[in-house]
Design a protein around this motif. Structure first.
Motif, PDB file in Angstrom:
ATOM      1  N   CYS A 146       0.843  -1.194   0.000  1.00  0.00           N
ATOM      2  CA  CYS A 146       0.000   0.000   0.000  1.00  0.00           C
ATOM      3  C   CYS A 146       0.878   1.243   0.000  1.00  0.00           C
ATOM      4  CB  CYS A 146      -0.930  -0.005   1.216  1.00  0.00           C
ATOM      5  SG  CYS A 146      -0.095  -0.003   2.810  1.00  0.00           S
TER       6      CYS A 146
ATOM      7  N   PRO B  99      -2.217  -6.997  -0.231  1.00  0.00           N
ATOM      8  CA  PRO B  99      -2.506  -8.414  -0.481  1.00  0.00           C
ATOM      9  C   PRO B  99      -3.567  -8.988   0.454  1.00  0.00           C
ATOM     10  CG  PRO B  99      -0.363  -8.174   0.593  1.00  0.00           C
ATOM     11  CD  PRO B  99      -0.860  -6.786   0.323  1.00  0.00           C
TER      12      PRO B  99
ATOM     13  N   ILE C  92      -6.909  -2.134   3.230  1.00  0.00           N
ATOM     14  CA  ILE C  92      -7.132  -0.696   3.099  1.00  0.00           C
ATOM     15  C   ILE C  92      -8.269  -0.433   2.113  1.00  0.00           C
ATOM     16  CG2 ILE C  92      -5.408  -0.304   1.276  1.00  0.00           C
ATOM     17  CD1 ILE C  92      -4.578   2.228   3.008  1.00  0.00           C
TER      18      ILE C  92
ATOM     19  N   LYS D 151      -7.485   2.976   7.239  1.00  0.00           N
ATOM     20  CA  LYS D 151      -7.131   1.700   7.870  1.00  0.00           C
ATOM     21  C   LYS D 151      -6.535   1.962   9.237  1.00  0.00           C
ATOM     22  CE  LYS D 151      -2.317   1.008   6.784  1.00  0.00           C
ATOM     23  NZ  LYS D 151      -1.990   0.758   8.197  1.00  0.00           N
TER      24      LYS D 151
HETATM   25  S1  SF4 Z   1      -2.894  -1.999   4.326  1.00  0.00           S
HETATM   26 FE1  SF4 Z   1      -1.825  -3.039   5.992  1.00  0.00          FE
HETATM   27  S2  SF4 Z   1      -1.898  -5.159   5.402  1.00  0.00           S
HETATM   28 FE2  SF4 Z   1      -2.357  -3.995   3.547  1.00  0.00          FE
HETATM   29  S3  SF4 Z   1      -0.377  -3.741   2.578  1.00  0.00           S
HETATM   30 FE3  SF4 Z   1      -0.712  -1.952   3.826  1.00  0.00          FE
HETATM   31  S4  SF4 Z   1       0.314  -2.474   5.741  1.00  0.00           S
HETATM   32 FE4  SF4 Z   1       0.066  -4.391   4.659  1.00  0.00          FE
END
Ligand code: SF4
Ligand code: SF4
Ligand code: SF4
Lengths: 887, 316
Positions: free
Chosen positions: B141, B176, B180, B197
């Motif tokens: 992300c 993955p 988010i 998130k």
């Molecule tokens: S939102 Fe959280 S789980 Fe997804 S890639 Fe970013 S850090 Fe990793």
């Protein structure tokens, strides 16, 4: 052992300690009609038919006694196992489910034959009349709280061989509660049952203890008190009482239900478990005191006079003097049943003018919601103090009865006053939690707008009423005008000081204001006052002991410096039993308090907890013959509130429904009692009225009209009647709709779709909910048949972000005779697919069921089902009905 | 000068804060969520919403056991999953499988055969697990965020700055785990349109406070602390459970050599990750970027310059 409790869901904060015990190797067993979040975390889950716990526990008792697995030394020394009973006692096996002394006319017992041998001859019949009165006023258990009244020294046989000693009577009483019977009655396989027996007995004894946890899953039954008695018998037999890691943990409600029995919101007791005076029994102050003290008896209630005087002095201050019996005449008197359900019936009958509701939402949260709402719709005025505009304040404009036209908003006569209440973070005070521990709360924020604390409300209400009456010369106004109503006020809203109230509850010396540090300092001459003797010490040394917050890691594992527990900051009641008769710990692993012969002048009790025994009374102490009061308790008798200092396996006094727990079917059951001709509790309290019909049960006809068993309980996500959760979006979204849980098998049988709608019908109501088909509910094999259980959460009503029908509408009112608690954990019902009919049509649906089951002819259910006086209603037979010319 | 993109910058074990350029950063912080002691009380979900002023997720009954918030989303940063499952495959014979979670698994219960003798029913399990952003060592992300809104904190966690986020949404498919998401409502809520998130309570841990969810958890299912220490604790817990015969216990996301370089928030599970709705073998979606970079893929290069600038901005 967790039984009758969904601890993880209803008491998640307390459940952390179960998880901690589990992490240290404890095995957790959950016995419950439904697989819950508690079961999910337990090592063993045992599904049981709802309402059969006495049969299950009786089975465990039988297993213990037949295999001699009891902790014999403990049982002989500390319980009444060796005490020999009167020759006249006859048990339920002799009388097909009744004990000796039963009168079918009044449905009460004369307990004369239940007494210890050689007990002074009680006058025939006197006991029966007492039982009748006690059932009305829920006062039977005052014997229990106030200790068994034992005079003289009843004969004992320490070898436990005498055929009439309690141990042998107990053994015979439960001899039919075999694993086969448990399987047949409870639907629990013999294998699972024996696994529980093994685990429980192996984790009990000298080196180990087992704790038993229950909550309202046990209490809310027509035999609720006897459920808990069964647990108590077992824990005594296994030596688990008064010992660390043992005991019986009654999980009380959030957040201060324990506090509201100690300083009660009940009609029959006063603070510190003093009885509310009864107009018929307590004519004088001395009568009242003696009814608690039992002059000549043994035990700790001997000082009741001082506790009562201190309470009266706390109420009436200077006006209370020895000359006027400390204003005893100012106390209200009870004359009969003034319990919450009687009051609701009286409301319906137009006998009640006004009603206060504080943090209570009976329109949703009490049994028989329809009766609750119709009652409230027939008052002059109703005061509701709550955080939100709950259903008990809106029933007149938005309720099932408005939908059916039974309440017409324009015509409803009740004037409702809704007052916004401060929440627990917006006011100071204490909570008394489930372990009798008081914890002080400081105010975190000011309450919004007009919201005020209860303390503020009642203080100022009292002040204003007293101002109105200030010039009155009426004698009847003296109790109000003479009240000591003088608390320091602070803040812009004149908030009374909660700490000043706590100090008064604790008690102090009238002349100096010095706070008392122990109830032993209470005097009966008016020189001290104190509002609740068991709480004395919470303000010792002028320090708010309930506000102590010393972290556990900085003190002993008993953590005596966190909050304050009554009595005397003792964390484990009857802990003298953690030492053997000679005063040494039963084992090093399980030591808690013990006798230290080298301490003090002639030795003292000492240990990790505050010893629950006179500090300097040595284990070798034996009372002289004829001694009474505390001096009559021997140095090796740990159960000091009991007249004989012994744990009661058999209870000769104080229980209206019998000295030993016996399996009776719930009032509404699809099954005939397998054990006895007597079907359900013969002494239960019932209100036999057209507006309180009961579904038929065997041996009566037509129980098949309501073929399923239902039970109701809570979800973690909501708080009881929903007043604190349905109105908050973060909680409401987590369980957004009323639902009904059924097994896949029942879903198939009734054509219910997962996620679809269903409705549930009893003779009181029909309610709807979404269907949750889940394996967490399992059909059980009982007495050769399959029985389905339906589960319903009871949180919903017409208000808040998420609305739905109320499960409590399904229930009728049948009460335990000892404490008048309602049987709200079990009933029978039918389940149909789809939504319920709307408007008046829902009444027609309920009526059609009543007609099919004969409930329309007679709303009551036969109570005595054995002997020549059995009153089974064969007139419900359709053929007989025709002959009688019934419609 | 250290190359902007190191050998493990996008893949493999590294200390993410140091990698991001923090000199002498504090110990990496994260979560060990031990689902074997979770009682499904959802206190974590509620505490997170309270602390972060997250709007409700709507009021509809899903029928997915006791899960009515469905998944991690812009409006649910902690999410408790409920899985009802028969432990033994024997259950298939009576047709009573799990309650439909809307994910792969046995079919929903429909067969009437469950009415037969009860002793044949197998042991039943009700799994509960509180999910959260993984705070990946290699966070796709963050890698793809063109504005620098998503950044690596000194605690090695990954945080969105709502005032910088332009709502482009690149991060959403990059994650993955599907964590988010851009907030689409409800109307009037703050940060609508912005990627949302878990922040690992950046505004609490900097003050020495525990994250709100961990603070609220009654059973210490959510354990907050230094990731190194938590990994040790988690290993010991698995061993303890194995000794107690719970052979299904396993860690998820604790391995620094996994596809995201190990998660800052990792889990102890009692079954395959898929059972809980977690991807079995997540791989940072930007793993192949260095390789592609060398090949001078124009699109990737453009993307990476943005990311590199974002890193450089916070260096030193
Ligand atoms: S939102 Fe959280 S789980 Fe997804 S890639 Fe970013 S850090 Fe990793
Ligand atoms: S760490 Fe903070 S933001 Fe993240 S889930 Fe927990 S409470 Fe929510
Ligand atoms: S607060 Fe803890 S126990 Fe409760 S659901 Fe969240 S992780 Fe599970």
């Amino acid at each position: 052992m967790i039984q009758g409790s969904n601890m993880a869901e209803a008491h998640p904060v307390g459940f952390q300690w179960v998880m901690e015990a589990k992490a240290r190797g404890a095995k957790v067993i959950h016995v419950d009609p439904r697989f819950t979040r508690t079961s999910a975390l337990a090592d063993q889950f045992v599904p049981i038919r709802v309402g059969t716990d006495i049969a299950f526990l009786g089975g465990v008792i039988n297993h213990v006694l037949q295999n001699e697995l009891d902790f014999r030394e403990y049982v002989v020394a500390y319980t009444n196992a060796a005490t020999i009973l009167s020759e006249d006692f006859q048990d339920t096996d002799d009388l097909d489910g009744l004990f000796s002394g039963f009168d079918p006319e009044t449905r009460t017992y004369d307990p004369a034959s239940w007494q210890y041998a050689d007990a002074g001859q009680k006058q025939e019949g006197q006991g029966r009349q007492q039982h009748e009165e006690q059932r009305e006023t829920a006062s039977a258990l005052q014997h229990e709280t106030h200790g068994l009244n034992v005079e003289g020294d009843p004969p004992r046989d320490p070898t436990l061989q005498h055929p009439r000693c309690v141990y042998q009577v107990l053994k015979r009483h439960y001899s039919r509660y075999t694993p086969e019977l448990v399987e047949r009655v409870c639907g629990v396989s013999q294998e699972e049952f024996l696994e529980v027996c093994r685990a429980w007995t192996e984790a009990s004894g000298r080196e180990r203890t087992t704790a038993l946890v229950y909550s309202v899953g046990w209490t809310q039954h027509s035999v609720g008190v006897q459920y808990i008695r069964t647990g108590a018998i077992l824990q005594l037999l296994l030596g688990n009482m008064g010992r660390p890691g043992g005991g019986i943990m009654a999980l009380r409600g959030h957040a201060s239900i324990q506090g509201s029995t100690d300083i009660p919101t009940l009609f029959n007791i006063l603070p510190g478990y003093l009885p509310m005076p009864n107009a018929n029994q307590h004519e004088s102050f001395q009568d009242w005191i003696d009814s608690v003290r039992h002059p000549g008896s043994k035990g700790f209630w001997d000082n009741a006079g001082a506790y009562a005087v201190n309470l009266l002095k706390a109420y009436w201050g200077d006006a209370a003097t020895a000359d006027n019996d400390f204003c005893f005449d100012y106390l209200p008197r009870i004359t009969g049943d003034h319990g919450t359900y009687r009051t609701v019936m009286d409301m319906i009958d137009g006998k009640v003018k006004g009603y206060f509701l504080l943090g209570q939402n009976p329109a949703v949260g009490s049994a028989h919601g329809r009766a609750q709402r119709l009652g409230m719709a027939n008052l002059d005025w109703l005061v509701v103090r709550d955080l939100f505009e709950i259903e008990s304040a809106t029933f007149w404009k938005n309720s099932p009865e408005v939908e059916t036209g039974e309440i017409v908003p324009e015509e409803c006569r009740t004037e409702v006053f809704l007052f916004p209440a401060a929440s627990h973070v917006e006011k100071e005070g204490t909570f008394t939690q489930t372990q009798r521990m008081l914890q002080w709360r400081t105010k975190a924020v000011e309450p919004p707008g007009d919201a005020r604390s209860e303390l503020w409300f009642f203080y100022h209400l009292g002040r204003m009423v007293r101002e109105r009456l200030a010039d009155s010369t009426e004698e009847r106004d003296r109790p109000l005008l003479d009240l000591a109503w003088d608390y320091p006020l602070h803040g812009e809203h004149d908030e009374p000081s909660a700490e000043a109230v706590l100090k008064e509850i604790n008690g102090y010396e009238v002349a100096t204001g010095r706070p008392l540090s122990s109830f032993t300092e209470m005097k009966d001459d008016g020189s001290t006052l104190g509002g609740c003797w068991i709480y004395t010490g919470v303000y010792a040394d002028g320090v708010n002991q309930a506000a102590r917050r010393k972290p556990g890691r900085e003190q002993s594992y008993v953590a005596p410096e966190w909050g304050w527990a009554w009595p005397a900051n003792r964390r484990n009641l009857y802990n003298r039993a953690s030492a053997d008769p000679d005063g040494n710990p039963w084992s090093e692993r399980k030591r808690l308090v013990w006798w230290d012969p080298d301490k003090g002048e002639n030795g003292e009790w000492t240990g990790d907890d505050v010893p629950d025994f006179e500090r300097t009374k040595p284990p070798t102490y034996r009372p002289d013959e004829g001694q009474g009061g505390i001096a009559a308790i021997a140095g090796n008798d740990p159960f000091i509130m009991q007249g004989d200092g012994k744990g009661s396996l058999f209870v000769p006094q104080g229980l209206i429904d019998g000295p030993l727990p016996t399996h009776y079917e719930p009032v509404e059951s699809p099954f005939r009692n397998v054990l006895y001709g007597q079907q359900a509790n013969p002494t239960r309290k019932e209100y036999d009225r057209d507006d309180n019909p009961m579904n038929p049960s065997p041996p009566e006809l037509h129980s098949d009209v309501y073929p399923f068993v239902f039970t109701t309980s809570r979800l973690t996500e909501h708080h009881t009647a929903g007043g604190m959760s349905r109105y908050l979006q973060y909680l409401a979204e987590l369980q957004p709709e009323m639902f009904v849980e059924v097994s896949p098998a029942l879903a198939a049988e009734r054509g219910l779709q997962h996620g679809g709608w269903c409705h549930v019908v009893t003779s009181r109501a029909a309610i709807e909910g979404r269907v949750l088909v889940t394996e967490r509910l399992r059909p059980l094999r009982v007495d050769g048949r399959t029985v389905h259980t339906v589960w319903l959460p009871y949180h919903w009503g017409s208000g808040g972000f998420v609305t739905g029908d109320s499960a409590n509408d399904l229930l009728g009112i049948a009460l335990d005779p000892n404490v008048l608690i309602q049987e709200s954990k079990v009933g029978t019902c039918d389940v149909l697919p789809g939504r319920r009919p709307r408007g008046r049509a829902v009444l027609d649906l309920v009526a059609s069921y009543k007609e099919r089951s004969g409930v329309d002819v007679d709303p009551g259910t036969p109570i005595v089902t054995v002997g020549p006086d059995a009153d089974v209603h064969d007139h419900r037979d359709p053929v007989m009905r025709k002959e009688d010319g019934d419609p | 000068m250290k190359p902007l993109i190191g050998e493990h910058s996008l893949f493999g074990p590294v200390d993410p804060a140091a990698e991001a350029g923090y000199v002498d950063p504090p110990a990496r912080k994260g979560f060990f969520t031990d689902t074997s002691v979770c009682i499904g009380c959802k206190a974590c979900e509620v505490a997170c919403k309270e602390w972060n002023e997250i709007p409700d997720d709507g009021f509809s009954l899903t029928g997915m056991s006791y899960d009515n918030t469905v998944s991690l989303s812009a409006n649910t940063w902690r999410h408790v999953a409920f899985v009802e499952q028969p432990a033994a495959p024997a259950a298939a014979t009576d047709g009573a499988g799990t309650v439909d979670l809307g994910m792969p698994g046995p079919p929903p219960p429909t067969s009437p055969e469950g009415a037969q003798a009860t002793e044949e029913l197998p042991d039943f399990r009700w799994l509960m697990s509180s999910d959260v952003c993984k705070h990946c060592t290699h966070a796709a992300c963050l890698d793809v965020c063109p504005t620098g809104s998503l950044f690596r904190t000194e605690f090695g966690t990954v945080v969105v700055q709502p005032d910088i986020c332009n709502g482009c949404g690149y991060c959403v498919p990059a994650c993955p785990y599907g964590v988010i998401e851009r907030r689409t409502g409800p109307e009037g809520a703050k940060n609508v349109g912005i990627a949302q998130k878990c922040t690992l309570c950046y505004d609490r841990i900097g003050d020495g406070q525990r994250p709100a969810c961990a603070q609220a958890c009654p059973t210490e299912s959510i354990q907050y602390g230094d990731v190194d220490e938590l990994r040790e604790r988690a290993k010991a817990r698995v061993e303890q459970l194995h000794e107690a015969g719970v052979m299904d216990a396993r860690l998820y996301g604790a391995d620094p050599d996994d596809g995201v370089g190990g998660a800052g928030a990792f889990f102890l599970l009692l079954d395959e990750p898929e059972v809980y709705g977690l991807p079995p073998d997540p791989v940072v979606t930007t793993r192949d970027l260095p390789h592609m970079f060398r090949r001078a893929s124009a699109a990737a290069a453009a993307l990476l310059v943005g990311a590199a600038v974002a890193f450089a901005g916070r260096r030193g």
